[in-house]
Design an enzyme around this catalytic site. Structure first.
Site, PDB file in Angstrom:
ATOM      1  N   GLU A   1       0.874   0.320   3.207  1.00  0.00           N
ATOM      2  CA  GLU A   1      -0.058   0.921   4.151  1.00  0.00           C
ATOM      3  C   GLU A   1      -1.023  -0.143   4.655  1.00  0.00           C
ATOM      4  O   GLU A   1      -2.064  -0.389   4.019  1.00  0.00           O
ATOM      5  CB  GLU A   1      -0.861   2.035   3.477  1.00  0.00           C
ATOM      6  CG  GLU A   1      -0.026   3.204   3.029  1.00  0.00           C
ATOM      7  CD  GLU A   1      -0.848   4.493   3.061  1.00  0.00           C
ATOM      8  OE1 GLU A   1      -0.465   5.395   3.801  1.00  0.00           O
ATOM      9  OE2 GLU A   1      -1.871   4.555   2.382  1.00  0.00           O
ATOM     10  N   HIS A  46      -4.606   4.273  -3.361  1.00  0.00           N
ATOM     11  CA  HIS A  46      -4.759   4.412  -1.909  1.00  0.00           C
ATOM     12  C   HIS A  46      -5.901   3.494  -1.463  1.00  0.00           C
ATOM     13  O   HIS A  46      -6.869   3.299  -2.204  1.00  0.00           O
ATOM     14  CB  HIS A  46      -5.063   5.874  -1.557  1.00  0.00           C
ATOM     15  CG  HIS A  46      -5.043   6.116  -0.082  1.00  0.00           C
ATOM     16  ND1 HIS A  46      -6.085   5.764   0.732  1.00  0.00           N
ATOM     17  CD2 HIS A  46      -4.087   6.639   0.735  1.00  0.00           C
ATOM     18  CE1 HIS A  46      -5.785   6.069   1.984  1.00  0.00           C
ATOM     19  NE2 HIS A  46      -4.572   6.603   2.013  1.00  0.00           N
TER      20      HIS A  46
HETATM   21  P1  PGA Z   1      -3.042   8.044   8.613  1.00  0.00           P
HETATM   22  O1  PGA Z   1      -3.386   7.966   7.069  1.00  0.00           O
HETATM   23  O2  PGA Z   1      -1.618   8.496   8.751  1.00  0.00           O
HETATM   24  O3  PGA Z   1      -4.034   9.019   9.161  1.00  0.00           O
HETATM   25  O4  PGA Z   1      -3.239   6.661   9.163  1.00  0.00           O
HETATM   26  C1  PGA Z   1      -2.512   7.350   6.166  1.00  0.00           C
HETATM   27  C2  PGA Z   1      -3.107   7.364   4.808  1.00  0.00           C
HETATM   28  O5  PGA Z   1      -4.340   7.523   4.682  1.00  0.00           O
HETATM   29  O6  PGA Z   1      -2.366   7.231   3.822  1.00  0.00           O
END
Ligand code: PGA
Length: 237
Positions: A155, A87
């Site tokens: 992401e 992550h």
């Molecule tokens: P968020 O977080 O949906 O609050 O942007 C996504 C993540 O941290 O994987």
């Protein structure tokens, strides 16, 4: 690292109750990723439910003297199916690089967990036009993984926690690029699930999930509210 025991109980009960009422959600796979210390409680609260359990990280080591770390087989003890790996907060705040992320993903598969490997660029990298190269590097590190037991979460760091998800067209372009690079890197490349994360909200989720190469979502802030989380799940059906 949001909330505590009380919030975990009410959130999981809310999600479970909502799922029971929404039979159509049985068509999709849904999981929750509690902090390690609540895995035991989560396993008990979700007994008999179709909800899967995921952990937020694991050690790249099998076992041994690694104080403070959690092994993949420990996660299996609590019925985990999935584990997040790499992550952006782990990469940024704990200096995890592609090599370590790959080692963790390999360890996850070795012990029977499915890694959800997070990749994505920062705003600075995006502005410099480095997204494609960065993603290629992050994917190269995954060489040799088993595709049928792997999810990749794109992401974009510039979208995480902002309340504003990336535009669906841009997400589709990157997901198509990721999909195109997987054959030759992992086995069963067609089976890899490529999911999107970064401010997924009930409002924009359906548009994102309708993109041909978006196979699902990784929900952060919105998952702290059972109703919003279930609405996002519903957008995937
Ligand atoms: P968020 O977080 O949906 O609050 O942007 C996504 C993540 O941290 O994987």
């Amino acid at each position: 690292m949001n909330g505590g025991r009380t919030e975990v109980v009410s959130l999981l009960n809310g999600i479970r109750l909502g799922l029971d009422e929404k039979q159509r959600l049985e068509a999709i796979e849904i999981g929750v990723c509690p902090p390690f210390v609540y895995l035991d409680q989560t396993e008990k609260l979700l007994a008999g439910s179709s909800l899967k359990i995921a952990a937020q990280d694991l050690s790249p080591e099998l076992d041994g003297p690694f104080t403070g770390d959690i092994s993949g087989s420990m996660l299996r003890d609590f019925s985990c199916t999935f584990v997040l790996v790499g992550h952006s907060e782990r990469r940024l705040l704990h200096g995890e690089n592609d090599l370590l992320v790959a080692a963790k993903a390999k360890m996850a598969q070795k012990v029977g967990l499915q890694p959800v490997v997070c990749i994505g660029e920062s705003l600075e990298q995006k502005k410099k036009g480095e997204t494609e190269d960065l993603i290629s590097c992050q994917l190269q590190a995954l060489r040799g993984l088993e595709g049928d037991k792997l999810a990749i979460a794109y992401e974009p760091i510039w979208a995480i926690g902002t309340g504003q998800s990336a535009p669906p067209g841009q997400v589709q372009d990157i997901h198509a690029q990721i999909r195109g690079q997987l054959p030759g890197l992992v086995t069963n490349a067609d089976a890899v699930r490529i999911i999107y994360g970064g401010s997924l909200q009930p409002e924009g989720a359906r548009d994102l999930f309708s993109m041909p190469d978006v196979d699902g979502g990784l929900v952060g802030g919105a998952s702290l509210n059972a109703q919003d989380f279930l609405l996002i799940c519903g957008a995937a059906v």
